[in-house]
Design a protein around this motif. Structure first.
Motif, PDB file in Angstrom:
ATOM      1  N   UNK A   1      24.808  32.756  60.006  1.00 41.03           N
ATOM      2  CA  UNK A   1      26.071  33.221  59.626  1.00 41.03           C
ATOM      3  C   UNK A   1      26.698  32.512  58.678  1.00 41.03           C
ATOM      4  N   UNK A   2      26.488  31.221  58.618  1.00 44.03           N
ATOM      5  CA  UNK A   2      27.468  30.387  57.921  1.00 44.03           C
ATOM      6  C   UNK A   2      27.093  30.345  56.268  1.00 44.03           C
ATOM      7  N   UNK A   3      25.879  31.028  56.134  1.00 43.83           N
ATOM      8  CA  UNK A   3      25.398  31.167  54.817  1.00 43.83           C
ATOM      9  C   UNK A   3      26.461  32.539  54.095  1.00 43.83           C
ATOM     10  N   UNK A   4      27.288  33.016  54.748  1.00 48.22           N
ATOM     11  CA  UNK A   4      28.071  34.038  54.313  1.00 48.22           C
ATOM     12  C   UNK A   4      29.406  33.210  53.742  1.00 48.22           C
ATOM     13  N   UNK A   5      29.464  32.011  53.854  1.00 52.21           N
ATOM     14  CA  UNK A   5      30.843  31.387  53.706  1.00 52.21           C
ATOM     15  C   UNK A   5      31.042  31.024  52.211  1.00 52.21           C
ATOM     16  N   UNK A   6      29.749  30.961  51.233  1.00 48.53           N
ATOM     17  CA  UNK A   6      30.042  31.097  49.795  1.00 48.53           C
ATOM     18  C   UNK A   6      30.561  32.317  49.213  1.00 48.53           C
ATOM     19  N   UNK A   7      29.857  33.283  49.789  1.00 50.62           N
ATOM     20  CA  UNK A   7      30.385  34.548  49.309  1.00 50.62           C
ATOM     21  C   UNK A   7      31.768  34.988  49.667  1.00 50.62           C
ATOM     22  N   UNK A   8      32.018  34.373  50.755  1.00 50.14           N
ATOM     23  CA  UNK A   8      33.583  34.914  51.230  1.00 50.14           C
ATOM     24  C   UNK A   8      34.549  34.161  50.125  1.00 50.14           C
ATOM     25  N   UNK A   9      34.101  32.847  49.886  1.00 42.99           N
ATOM     26  CA  UNK A   9      35.039  32.003  49.298  1.00 42.99           C
ATOM     27  C   UNK A   9      35.129  32.620  47.645  1.00 42.99           C
ATOM     28  N   UNK A  10      33.967  32.938  47.390  1.00 44.71           N
ATOM     29  CA  UNK A  10      33.658  33.647  45.927  1.00 44.71           C
ATOM     30  C   UNK A  10      34.749  34.911  45.962  1.00 44.71           C
ATOM     31  N   UNK A  11      34.861  35.720  47.011  1.00 47.55           N
ATOM     32  CA  UNK A  11      35.666  37.052  46.830  1.00 47.55           C
ATOM     33  C   UNK A  11      36.910  36.538  46.965  1.00 47.55           C
ATOM     34  N   UNK A  12      37.385  35.660  47.750  1.00 44.84           N
ATOM     35  CA  UNK A  12      38.647  35.210  47.994  1.00 44.84           C
ATOM     36  C   UNK A  12      39.014  34.321  46.351  1.00 44.84           C
ATOM     37  N   UNK A  13      38.377  33.724  45.746  1.00 45.34           N
ATOM     38  CA  UNK A  13      38.612  32.906  44.644  1.00 45.34           C
ATOM     39  C   UNK A  13      38.862  34.142  43.624  1.00 45.34           C
ATOM     40  N   UNK A  14      37.848  35.111  43.420  1.00 46.63           N
ATOM     41  CA  UNK A  14      38.071  36.307  42.770  1.00 46.63           C
ATOM     42  C   UNK A  14      39.164  37.055  42.693  1.00 46.63           C
ATOM     43  N   UNK A  15      39.618  37.230  43.980  1.00 51.56           N
ATOM     44  CA  UNK A  15      41.006  37.840  44.160  1.00 51.56           C
ATOM     45  C   UNK A  15      42.048  37.241  43.182  1.00 51.56           C
ATOM     46  N   UNK A  16      42.146  36.110  43.021  1.00 49.74           N
ATOM     47  CA  UNK A  16      43.068  35.455  42.291  1.00 49.74           C
ATOM     48  C   UNK A  16      42.806  35.226  40.572  1.00 49.74           C
ATOM     49  N   UNK A  17      41.793  35.162  40.446  1.00 50.00           N
ATOM     50  CA  UNK A  17      41.109  34.818  39.163  1.00 50.00           C
ATOM     51  C   UNK A  17      41.084  36.075  38.261  1.00 50.00           C
ATOM     52  N   UNK A  18      41.024  37.549  39.031  1.00 52.34           N
ATOM     53  CA  UNK A  18      41.287  38.595  38.452  1.00 52.34           C
ATOM     54  C   UNK A  18      42.498  38.981  37.522  1.00 52.34           C
ATOM     55  N   UNK A  19      43.460  38.283  38.193  1.00 56.42           N
ATOM     56  CA  UNK A  19      44.759  38.684  37.667  1.00 56.42           C
ATOM     57  C   UNK A  19      45.260  37.478  36.700  1.00 56.42           C
ATOM     58  N   UNK A  20      44.335  36.683  36.370  1.00 54.09           N
ATOM     59  CA  UNK A  20      44.918  35.284  35.735  1.00 54.09           C
ATOM     60  C   UNK A  20      45.409  36.031  34.104  1.00 54.09           C
ATOM     61  N   UNK A  21      44.502  36.790  33.820  1.00 52.79           N
ATOM     62  CA  UNK A  21      45.048  37.510  32.354  1.00 52.79           C
ATOM     63  C   UNK A  21      44.957  39.007  32.777  1.00 52.79           C
ATOM     64  N   UNK A  22      45.871  39.829  32.009  1.00 51.27           N
ATOM     65  CA  UNK A  22      45.842  41.374  32.252  1.00 51.27           C
ATOM     66  C   UNK A  22      44.438  41.970  31.750  1.00 51.27           C
ATOM     67  N   UNK A  23      43.799  41.509  30.614  1.00 52.63           N
ATOM     68  CA  UNK A  23      42.642  42.132  30.289  1.00 52.63           C
ATOM     69  C   UNK A  23      41.493  41.735  31.192  1.00 52.63           C
ATOM     70  N   UNK A  24      41.561  40.644  31.897  1.00 54.00           N
ATOM     71  CA  UNK A  24      40.479  40.529  32.997  1.00 54.00           C
ATOM     72  C   UNK A  24      40.444  41.567  34.019  1.00 54.00           C
ATOM     73  N   UNK A  25      41.422  41.817  34.583  1.00 53.69           N
ATOM     74  CA  UNK A  25      41.442  43.096  35.735  1.00 53.69           C
ATOM     75  C   UNK A  25      41.246  44.444  34.815  1.00 53.69           C
ATOM     76  N   UNK A  26      41.813  44.698  33.891  1.00 47.38           N
ATOM     77  CA  UNK A  26      41.448  45.854  33.004  1.00 47.38           C
ATOM     78  C   UNK A  26      39.963  46.139  32.827  1.00 47.38           C
ATOM     79  N   UNK A  27      39.339  44.926  32.193  1.00 48.69           N
ATOM     80  CA  UNK A  27      37.814  44.943  31.927  1.00 48.69           C
ATOM     81  C   UNK A  27      36.979  45.155  33.454  1.00 48.69           C
ATOM     82  N   UNK A  28      37.508  44.398  34.298  1.00 49.41           N
ATOM     83  CA  UNK A  28      36.711  44.536  35.540  1.00 49.41           C
ATOM     84  C   UNK A  28      36.987  45.864  36.353  1.00 49.41           C
ATOM     85  N   UNK A  29      38.028  46.544  36.319  1.00 47.81           N
ATOM     86  CA  UNK A  29      38.041  47.918  36.703  1.00 47.81           C
ATOM     87  C   UNK A  29      37.350  48.905  35.933  1.00 47.81           C
ATOM     88  N   UNK A  30      37.174  48.590  34.700  1.00 51.17           N
ATOM     89  CA  UNK A  30      36.140  49.531  33.945  1.00 51.17           C
ATOM     90  C   UNK A  30      34.800  49.236  34.200  1.00 51.17           C
TER      91      UNK A  30
END
Length: 188
Positions: free
Chosen positions: A90-119
């Motif tokens: 179950x500990x192999x899930x940790x890197x994926x959880x960390x990636x998703x949590x980090x992505x939550x913040x990285x997606x909105x560093x620039x407006x164009x990033x979130x706009x591209x990602x949603x497309x």
């Protein structure tokens, strides 16, 4: 009539989403195995849900327009833990959880990033389905994959068919207009 139908579609889709992954979770727990379930499919689906939720939150849409996404993310997170639990670690899930949590913040560093990602969400969702299909075709074993979960997911997608049909017909009309447009004559 239209508002009652819209109300029914919204609330029935939300109700289905609340229970959508529960049959799959139950099937995994009963089988004590994740056989037949594609990890890449689950990760892609989770990524798509996360991007869409982040987009809705970023642009401050009303909660009822995206309420199902936090619920689906929580259910997919439980599924992710089950997949890793039944694959031995179950500990192999940790890197994926960390990636998703980090992505939550990285997606909105620039407006164009979130706009591209949603497309890209439609492509991410399609890739998720193809990854699950590929897993099933490769193993030729559905194992612990829940038919009910996929059936319920089909219901939530069926609600959108009207919009897809309308889009296709509008594109067809546009193409026909362009095809029969007389050169040199401007009607507009």
């Amino acid at each position: 009539m239209d508002s009652a139908l819209l109300w029914f579609c919204n609330w029935s889709a939300l109700g289905v989403c609340v229970a959508l992954k529960l049959p799959q979770i139950s099937a995994l727990l009963a089988a004590r195995s994740a056989r037949g379930l594609s990890l890449p499919s689950l990760l892609l689906e989770l990524a798509g849900f996360l991007v869409f939720l982040r987009y809705q939150v970023y642009y401050e849409y009303p909660l009822l327009t995206y309420l199902e996404y936090p619920i689906l993310i929580a259910q997919d997170f439980v599924l992710l833990l089950c997949v890793f639990r039944f694959s031995g670690n179950v500990y192999r899930a940790a890197p994926y959880v960390a990636l998703f949590v980090t992505s939550w913040f990285l997606l909105t560093l620039q407006k164009w990033i979130i706009d591209l990602a949603v497309n890209l969400c439609t492509f991410i969702s399609a890739a998720s389905k193809f990854a699950q299909l590929q897993c099933l075709w490769k193993t030729q074993d559905s194992g612990a994959v829940s038919v009910l979960t996929w059936g319920l997911a089909s219901y939530t997608s069926a609600i959108l068919i009207r919009f897809v049909v309308t889009l296709a017909l509008n594109l067809w009309v546009t193409a026909t207009v362009l095809r029969y447009r007389k050169t040199g004559v401007k009607a507009e």
